[in-house]
Design a protein around this motif. Structure first.
Motif, PDB file in Angstrom:
ATOM      1  N   GLU A  24      26.097   8.100   3.051  1.00  0.00           N
ATOM      2  CA  GLU A  24      25.500   7.503   4.232  1.00  0.00           C
ATOM      3  C   GLU A  24      24.875   6.171   3.826  1.00  0.00           C
ATOM      4  N   PRO A  25      24.903   5.177   4.724  1.00  0.00           N
ATOM      5  CA  PRO A  25      24.239   3.919   4.377  1.00  0.00           C
ATOM      6  C   PRO A  25      22.737   4.125   4.236  1.00  0.00           C
ATOM      7  N   LYS A  26      22.136   3.317   3.420  1.00  0.00           N
ATOM      8  CA  LYS A  26      20.692   3.414   3.176  1.00  0.00           C
ATOM      9  C   LYS A  26      19.954   3.071   4.470  1.00  0.00           C
ATOM     10  N   PRO A  27      18.968   3.887   4.861  1.00  0.00           N
ATOM     11  CA  PRO A  27      18.238   3.602   6.097  1.00  0.00           C
ATOM     12  C   PRO A  27      17.422   2.317   5.989  1.00  0.00           C
ATOM     13  N   LYS A  28      17.214   1.664   7.138  1.00  0.00           N
ATOM     14  CA  LYS A  28      16.408   0.447   7.174  1.00  0.00           C
ATOM     15  C   LYS A  28      14.965   0.801   6.841  1.00  0.00           C
ATOM     16  N   SER A  29      14.296  -0.098   6.150  1.00  0.00           N
ATOM     17  CA  SER A  29      12.907   0.161   5.779  1.00  0.00           C
ATOM     18  C   SER A  29      11.990  -0.039   6.988  1.00  0.00           C
ATOM     19  N   TYR A  30      10.856   0.595   6.931  1.00  0.00           N
ATOM     20  CA  TYR A  30       9.864   0.503   8.004  1.00  0.00           C
ATOM     21  C   TYR A  30       9.125  -0.823   7.863  1.00  0.00           C
ATOM     22  N   PRO A  31       9.144  -1.675   8.873  1.00  0.00           N
ATOM     23  CA  PRO A  31       8.599  -3.027   8.721  1.00  0.00           C
ATOM     24  C   PRO A  31       7.100  -3.176   8.980  1.00  0.00           C
ATOM     25  N   LEU A  32       6.439  -2.134   9.482  1.00  0.00           N
ATOM     26  CA  LEU A  32       5.034  -2.267   9.864  1.00  0.00           C
ATOM     27  C   LEU A  32       4.098  -1.664   8.821  1.00  0.00           C
ATOM     28  N   LYS A  33       2.838  -2.044   8.906  1.00  0.00           N
ATOM     29  CA  LYS A  33       1.815  -1.478   8.019  1.00  0.00           C
ATOM     30  C   LYS A  33       0.928  -0.512   8.785  1.00  0.00           C
ATOM     31  N   THR A  34       1.300  -0.267  10.047  1.00  0.00           N
ATOM     32  CA  THR A  34       0.521   0.625  10.904  1.00  0.00           C
ATOM     33  C   THR A  34       1.393   1.752  11.455  1.00  0.00           C
ATOM     34  N   CYS A  35       0.741   2.803  11.870  1.00  0.00           N
ATOM     35  CA  CYS A  35       1.396   3.957  12.484  1.00  0.00           C
ATOM     36  C   CYS A  35       1.745   3.593  13.930  1.00  0.00           C
ATOM     37  N   LEU A  36       2.953   3.881  14.354  1.00  0.00           N
ATOM     38  CA  LEU A  36       3.361   3.591  15.731  1.00  0.00           C
ATOM     39  C   LEU A  36       2.627   4.446  16.757  1.00  0.00           C
ATOM     40  N   VAL A  37       2.173   5.609  16.359  1.00  0.00           N
ATOM     41  CA  VAL A  37       1.533   6.526  17.303  1.00  0.00           C
ATOM     42  C   VAL A  37       0.081   6.145  17.545  1.00  0.00           C
ATOM     43  N   THR A  38      -0.680   5.936  16.485  1.00  0.00           N
ATOM     44  CA  THR A  38      -2.118   5.683  16.625  1.00  0.00           C
ATOM     45  C   THR A  38      -2.504   4.220  16.492  1.00  0.00           C
ATOM     46  N   GLY A  39      -1.665   3.438  15.823  1.00  0.00           N
ATOM     47  CA  GLY A  39      -2.018   2.049  15.547  1.00  0.00           C
ATOM     48  C   GLY A  39      -2.871   1.888  14.303  1.00  0.00           C
ATOM     49  N   ASP A  40      -3.246   2.993  13.691  1.00  0.00           N
ATOM     50  CA  ASP A  40      -4.049   2.963  12.469  1.00  0.00           C
ATOM     51  C   ASP A  40      -3.198   2.558  11.273  1.00  0.00           C
ATOM     52  N   GLY A  41      -3.873   2.137  10.205  1.00  0.00           N
ATOM     53  CA  GLY A  41      -3.176   1.827   8.964  1.00  0.00           C
ATOM     54  C   GLY A  41      -2.495   3.072   8.409  1.00  0.00           C
ATOM     55  N   LEU A  42      -1.374   2.888   7.755  1.00  0.00           N
ATOM     56  CA  LEU A  42      -0.603   4.028   7.253  1.00  0.00           C
ATOM     57  C   LEU A  42      -1.353   4.843   6.206  1.00  0.00           C
ATOM     58  N   ASP A  43      -2.256   4.233   5.480  1.00  0.00           N
ATOM     59  CA  ASP A  43      -2.977   4.954   4.428  1.00  0.00           C
ATOM     60  C   ASP A  43      -4.383   5.373   4.853  1.00  0.00           C
ATOM     61  N   ASP A  44      -4.716   5.193   6.125  1.00  0.00           N
ATOM     62  CA  ASP A  44      -6.061   5.545   6.598  1.00  0.00           C
ATOM     63  C   ASP A  44      -6.345   7.038   6.491  1.00  0.00           C
ATOM     64  N   MET A  45      -5.341   7.861   6.637  1.00  0.00           N
ATOM     65  CA  MET A  45      -5.552   9.311   6.643  1.00  0.00           C
ATOM     66  C   MET A  45      -5.223   9.962   5.296  1.00  0.00           C
ATOM     67  N   ASP A  46      -4.734   9.217   4.334  1.00  0.00           N
ATOM     68  CA  ASP A  46      -4.310   9.756   3.034  1.00  0.00           C
ATOM     69  C   ASP A  46      -3.270  10.867   3.193  1.00  0.00           C
ATOM     70  N   GLU A  47      -2.440  10.739   4.197  1.00  0.00           N
ATOM     71  CA  GLU A  47      -1.485  11.798   4.512  1.00  0.00           C
ATOM     72  C   GLU A  47      -0.158  11.199   4.990  1.00  0.00           C
ATOM     73  N   ARG A  48       0.179  10.017   4.566  1.00  0.00           N
ATOM     74  CA  ARG A  48       1.357   9.301   5.059  1.00  0.00           C
ATOM     75  C   ARG A  48       2.601  10.190   5.010  1.00  0.00           C
ATOM     76  N   VAL A  49       3.351  10.188   6.117  1.00  0.00           N
ATOM     77  CA  VAL A  49       4.611  10.933   6.191  1.00  0.00           C
ATOM     78  C   VAL A  49       5.711   9.996   6.661  1.00  0.00           C
ATOM     79  N   THR A  50       6.923  10.305   6.253  1.00  0.00           N
ATOM     80  CA  THR A  50       8.078   9.461   6.545  1.00  0.00           C
ATOM     81  C   THR A  50       9.212  10.313   7.093  1.00  0.00           C
ATOM     82  N   THR A  51       9.986   9.720   8.002  1.00  0.00           N
ATOM     83  CA  THR A  51      11.196  10.362   8.506  1.00  0.00           C
ATOM     84  C   THR A  51      12.227   9.268   8.748  1.00  0.00           C
ATOM     85  N   VAL A  52      13.495   9.668   8.858  1.00  0.00           N
ATOM     86  CA  VAL A  52      14.563   8.734   9.184  1.00  0.00           C
ATOM     87  C   VAL A  52      15.189   9.202  10.483  1.00  0.00           C
ATOM     88  N   TYR A  53      15.322   8.271  11.424  1.00  0.00           N
ATOM     89  CA  TYR A  53      15.916   8.567  12.724  1.00  0.00           C
ATOM     90  C   TYR A  53      16.908   7.467  13.035  1.00  0.00           C
TER      91      TYR A  53
END
Length: 102
Positions: A41-70
Motif C-alpha cells: 500500500e502507498p505510504k499514508p500522507k502525514s498529518y499536517p497540523l500540530k493540533t487535534c481536529l476534535v478539540t483544537g488542543d495541542g497534540l501533546d497536551d494530554m500525553d496520550e497522542r493517538v494516530t489512525t489512518v483513514y
C-alpha cells in the motif's frame, strides 16, 4: 534398531513425495495473484497540523497522542476519546482537515 529407523525414514520420504505434486501444481495465474497480494500500500500522507481536529488542543497536551489512518491520510488526536469521536463521523474531520490545512 536399523529396521525401525529405515521404516520411519521411508514413511517420511513417502509423505514428502506425496506432497510434491501439489507444490508443482502452481500455475502462472496463482503466481500472478501472489504478486498482486504482495503489492504494498502507498505510504499514508502525514498529518499536517500540530493540533487535534476534535478539540483544537495541542497534540501533546494530554500525553496520550493517538494516530489512525483513514483513506490514505494519517490523523492524529490528543487522546483516545477524540479518536472515538472521529470514528463515529470521519467525513466531518476529513473536511475539517482539508479546510484547516489550506
Amino acid at each position: 534398531m536399523k529396521p525401525v529407523f529405515l521404516l520411519i525414514a521411508s514413511i517420511a520420504l513417502a509423505s514428502c513425495a506425496a506432497k510434491a505434486p501439489e507444490a508443482a501444481a502452481a500455475t502462472p495465474e496463482s503466481a500472478a495473484r501472489s504478486k498482486k497480494v504482495a503489492k504494498k500500500e502507498p505510504k499514508p500522507k502525514s498529518y499536517p497540523l500540530k493540533t487535534c481536529l476534535v478539540t483544537g488542543d495541542g497534540l501533546d497536551d494530554m500525553d496520550e497522542r493517538v494516530t489512525t489512518v483513514y483513506e490514505g491520510q494519517t490523523f492524529e488526536f490528543c487522546c483516545k476519546p477524540c479518536l472515538k469521536k472521529f470514528n463515529k463521523n470521519p467525513g466531518k474531520y476529513v473536511k475539517a482537515l482539508a479546510k484547516a490545512s489550506g
